[in-house]
Design a protein around this motif. Structure first.
Motif, PDB file in Angstrom:
ATOM      1  N   UNK A   1      -2.767   0.965  -9.141  1.00 46.67           N
ATOM      2  CA  UNK A   1      -1.606   1.245 -10.121  1.00 46.67           C
ATOM      3  C   UNK A   1      -2.662   1.563 -11.358  1.00 46.67           C
TER       4      UNK A   1
ATOM      5  N   UNK B   1      10.647   9.828  -1.785  1.00 44.47           N
ATOM      6  CA  UNK B   1      10.691   9.123  -3.049  1.00 44.47           C
ATOM      7  C   UNK B   1      10.308  10.021  -4.254  1.00 44.47           C
ATOM      8  N   UNK B   2       9.007  10.522  -4.088  1.00 41.53           N
ATOM      9  CA  UNK B   2       8.213  11.143  -5.288  1.00 41.53           C
ATOM     10  C   UNK B   2       9.201  12.333  -5.575  1.00 41.53           C
TER      11      UNK B   2
ATOM     12  N   UNK C   1      -4.319   8.524 -14.876  1.00 43.29           N
ATOM     13  CA  UNK C   1      -3.982   9.769 -14.370  1.00 43.29           C
ATOM     14  C   UNK C   1      -2.506  10.281 -15.222  1.00 43.29           C
ATOM     15  N   UNK C   2      -1.671   9.440 -15.209  1.00 47.20           N
ATOM     16  CA  UNK C   2      -0.520  10.161 -15.640  1.00 47.20           C
ATOM     17  C   UNK C   2      -0.281   9.793 -17.150  1.00 47.20           C
TER      18      UNK C   2
ATOM     19  N   UNK D   1       2.912   6.041  -2.977  1.00 48.75           N
ATOM     20  CA  UNK D   1       4.041   6.810  -3.878  1.00 48.75           C
ATOM     21  C   UNK D   1       3.716   7.050  -5.084  1.00 48.75           C
ATOM     22  N   UNK D   2       3.437   5.798  -5.803  1.00 49.51           N
ATOM     23  CA  UNK D   2       3.026   5.995  -7.213  1.00 49.51           C
ATOM     24  C   UNK D   2       1.851   6.730  -7.558  1.00 49.51           C
ATOM     25  N   UNK D   3       0.917   6.478  -6.755  1.00 48.97           N
ATOM     26  CA  UNK D   3      -0.328   7.474  -6.921  1.00 48.97           C
ATOM     27  C   UNK D   3      -0.263   9.205  -6.811  1.00 48.97           C
TER      28      UNK D   3
ATOM     29  N   UNK E   1       8.635   9.162   3.652  1.00 52.43           N
ATOM     30  CA  UNK E   1       9.284   8.484   2.888  1.00 52.43           C
ATOM     31  C   UNK E   1       8.782   8.349   1.551  1.00 52.43           C
ATOM     32  N   UNK E   2       7.783   8.130   1.423  1.00 50.74           N
ATOM     33  CA  UNK E   2       6.886   8.011   0.236  1.00 50.74           C
ATOM     34  C   UNK E   2       7.037   9.260  -0.587  1.00 50.74           C
TER      35      UNK E   2
ATOM     36  N   UNK F   1       6.223   6.807 -13.296  1.00 49.42           N
ATOM     37  CA  UNK F   1       5.479   5.936 -12.446  1.00 49.42           C
ATOM     38  C   UNK F   1       6.251   4.511 -12.136  1.00 49.42           C
TER      39      UNK F   1
ATOM     40  N   UNK G   1      -3.625   5.124 -11.399  1.00 48.97           N
ATOM     41  CA  UNK G   1      -2.520   5.933 -11.273  1.00 48.97           C
ATOM     42  C   UNK G   1      -2.000   6.248 -12.964  1.00 48.97           C
TER      43      UNK G   1
ATOM     44  N   UNK H   1       9.193   5.651  -9.946  1.00 47.85           N
ATOM     45  CA  UNK H   1       8.680   5.605  -8.733  1.00 47.85           C
ATOM     46  C   UNK H   1       8.423   4.527  -7.861  1.00 47.85           C
TER      47      UNK H   1
ATOM     48  N   UNK I   1       0.854  -1.075   0.115  1.00 40.90           N
ATOM     49  CA  UNK I   1       0.180   0.151   0.136  1.00 40.90           C
ATOM     50  C   UNK I   1       0.823   1.249  -0.031  1.00 40.90           C
ATOM     51  N   UNK I   2       2.052   1.222   0.718  1.00 42.00           N
ATOM     52  CA  UNK I   2       3.054   2.349   0.932  1.00 42.00           C
ATOM     53  C   UNK I   2       3.311   2.447  -0.677  1.00 42.00           C
ATOM     54  N   UNK I   3       3.770   1.509  -1.186  1.00 43.48           N
ATOM     55  CA  UNK I   3       4.395   1.728  -2.528  1.00 43.48           C
ATOM     56  C   UNK I   3       3.356   2.053  -3.590  1.00 43.48           C
ATOM     57  N   UNK I   4       2.095   1.912  -3.488  1.00 43.85           N
ATOM     58  CA  UNK I   4       1.188   2.334  -4.074  1.00 43.85           C
ATOM     59  C   UNK I   4       0.856   3.773  -4.073  1.00 43.85           C
TER      60      UNK I   4
ATOM     61  N   UNK J   1       9.958   0.001   0.622  1.00 41.07           N
ATOM     62  CA  UNK J   1       8.808  -0.508   1.794  1.00 41.07           C
ATOM     63  C   UNK J   1       9.005  -1.632   1.928  1.00 41.07           C
TER      64      UNK J   1
ATOM     65  N   UNK K   1       2.719  10.445  -7.371  1.00 43.46           N
ATOM     66  CA  UNK K   1       3.548  10.854  -8.366  1.00 43.46           C
ATOM     67  C   UNK K   1       2.483  11.219  -9.632  1.00 43.46           C
ATOM     68  N   UNK K   2       1.727  10.250  -9.687  1.00 47.16           N
ATOM     69  CA  UNK K   2       0.647  10.488 -10.958  1.00 47.16           C
ATOM     70  C   UNK K   2      -0.182  11.920 -10.684  1.00 47.16           C
TER      71      UNK K   2
ATOM     72  N   UNK L   1       9.845   2.921  -4.790  1.00 46.93           N
ATOM     73  CA  UNK L   1       8.956   2.969  -3.375  1.00 46.93           C
ATOM     74  C   UNK L   1       8.711   1.530  -3.064  1.00 46.93           C
ATOM     75  N   UNK L   2       8.064   0.663  -3.989  1.00 45.93           N
ATOM     76  CA  UNK L   2       7.633  -0.851  -3.686  1.00 45.93           C
ATOM     77  C   UNK L   2       9.125  -1.439  -2.875  1.00 45.93           C
TER      78      UNK L   2
END
Lengths: 231, 114
Positions: free
Chosen positions: B25, A89-90, B31-32, A47-49, A85-86, B92, B28, B95, A42-45, B103, A51-52, B99-100
């Motif tokens: 994802x 990263x972004x 969106x991107x 960060x991705x969200x 942290x997330x 994406x 996202x 990142x 979820x934390x990885x997601x 974490x 960014x988007x 990030x993954x």
């Protein structure tokens, strides 16, 4: 509000880089207490969200736009340390690969967005939550209020940095009021997106939402304390 | 160390984590690479304030302003949508990998060991 290079002088940028480094070091420790096999994805997601979502500037009137900061969204979903942290990263990816936010201003942007917005906003969320700690329905509302506050809070922090090392003499009262005004408008967008995102994840998996953990976890499930005691 | 994957105790149906992350994802990515084309090109709050109060000129180009993905455009791609879409998708991916990975690494570390 990605600060470009040149807005703040060298010493101020070095100082904010120091603040950012200390905060990220602390977050690397703190996040280990927030993360487990279920919350890490979820934390990885998140960060991705973020960014988007930060690619999408929405208009806020008078030829001005804003985009999600995402600090409170992240803090509510995965915890404030992990959020720091997330967001870091972004911001690093944006600064290095996309020239979005300056390089010497990277410490400033981490300080404003990954530290100030995250922690001030999260403090507000906790404060609102304390009114009815056992309410799940309050969580997205608390998140929205925290999000709304987090954006002008970061704008005010920027004004403080400008007072210390701004590139030009600007009336600080005027700078503060203008920054807070526009960023409160942007904060409304921040609140709406945060409300929707938190509601969505809360509806799907309340058990992994940081701000709702106390509602779904029962005492015997504290696996980590058991592991800790036996080590 | 090995985190016990116990079933959540509270009642109610839950979306599998994999599904939740997959949907997130996908949103996202949309969106991107799609919505980003419709993003407002107006100056953001800070830029607007800098212009209004007269300190916009203080902004200096980033040292990576010439990078192939600078300002969310892809160098050498003429088509506006494709240019933004590629930049967004690459962003994406980077990142997500960082990030993954980070974490996951932190989640595997014992909680209080230093």
């Amino acid at each position: 509000m990605h600060v470009p290079d040149g807005f703040l002088d060298g010493p101020t940028s070095v100082a904010t880089a120091g603040v950012a480094a200390v905060a990220v070091a602390a977050a690397l420790r703190g996040a280990r207490r927030e993360l487990d096999d279920r919350t890490a994805p979820l934390a990885g997601l998140v960060a991705v969200f973020v960014f988007a979502a930060q690619m999408i500037n929405f208009p806020v009137g008078a030829g001005t736009s804003g985009h999600l900061m995402g600090g409170v969204l992240a803090a509510v979903l995965v915890g404030p340390w992990t959020a720091t942290l997330a967001l870091t990263v972004v911001l690093i990816v944006q600064a290095l690969a996309f020239a979005d936010g300056g390089l010497t201003a990277l410490g400033t942007n981490i300080t404003l967005i990954a530290v100030v917005a995250v922690w001030i906003g999260y403090a507000v969320v906790r404060l609102v939550q304390s009114a009815r700690p056992q309410s799940r329905r309050l969580i997205p509302v608390a998140a929205a209020i925290g999000a709304l506050v987090s954006v002008p809070a970061a704008a005010l922090a920027f004004t403080g940095l400008w007072a210390v090392g701004g590139a030009a003499p600007i009336d600080l009262g005027l700078l503060a009021s203008t920054m807070i005004g526009w960023h409160t408008l942007i904060g409304i967008g921040e609140a709406v997106i945060t409300f929707l995102a938190v509601s969505a994840v809360l509806g799907a998996r309340p058990d992994i939402v940081h701000a709702a953990r106390h509602l779904t976890q029962q005492r015997p499930l504290e696996v980590r304390t058991t592991a800790e005691a036996s080590s | 160390m090995s985190t016990t994957t116990e079933k959540p105790t509270a009642p109610g149906r839950r979306v599998p984590l994999r599904v939740l992350v997959g949907i997130g994802l996908a949103v996202s990515l949309v969106l991107a690479v799609v919505v980003s084309l419709f993003a407002s090109a107006s100056p953001d709050g800070l830029e607007h304030v800098a212009e209004t109060l007269g300190f916009a000129d203080a902004a200096a180009d980033s040292a990576v302003a010439d990078s192939p993905l600078a300002d969310y455009g892809t160098a050498g791609v003429e088509n506006e949508w494709l240019s933004t879409a590629i930049a967004g998708a690459v962003g994406l991916l980077i990142t997500g990998l960082v990030a993954f990975g980070l974490m996951r690494l932190l989640a595997r570390r014992p909680v209080d060991r230093d």
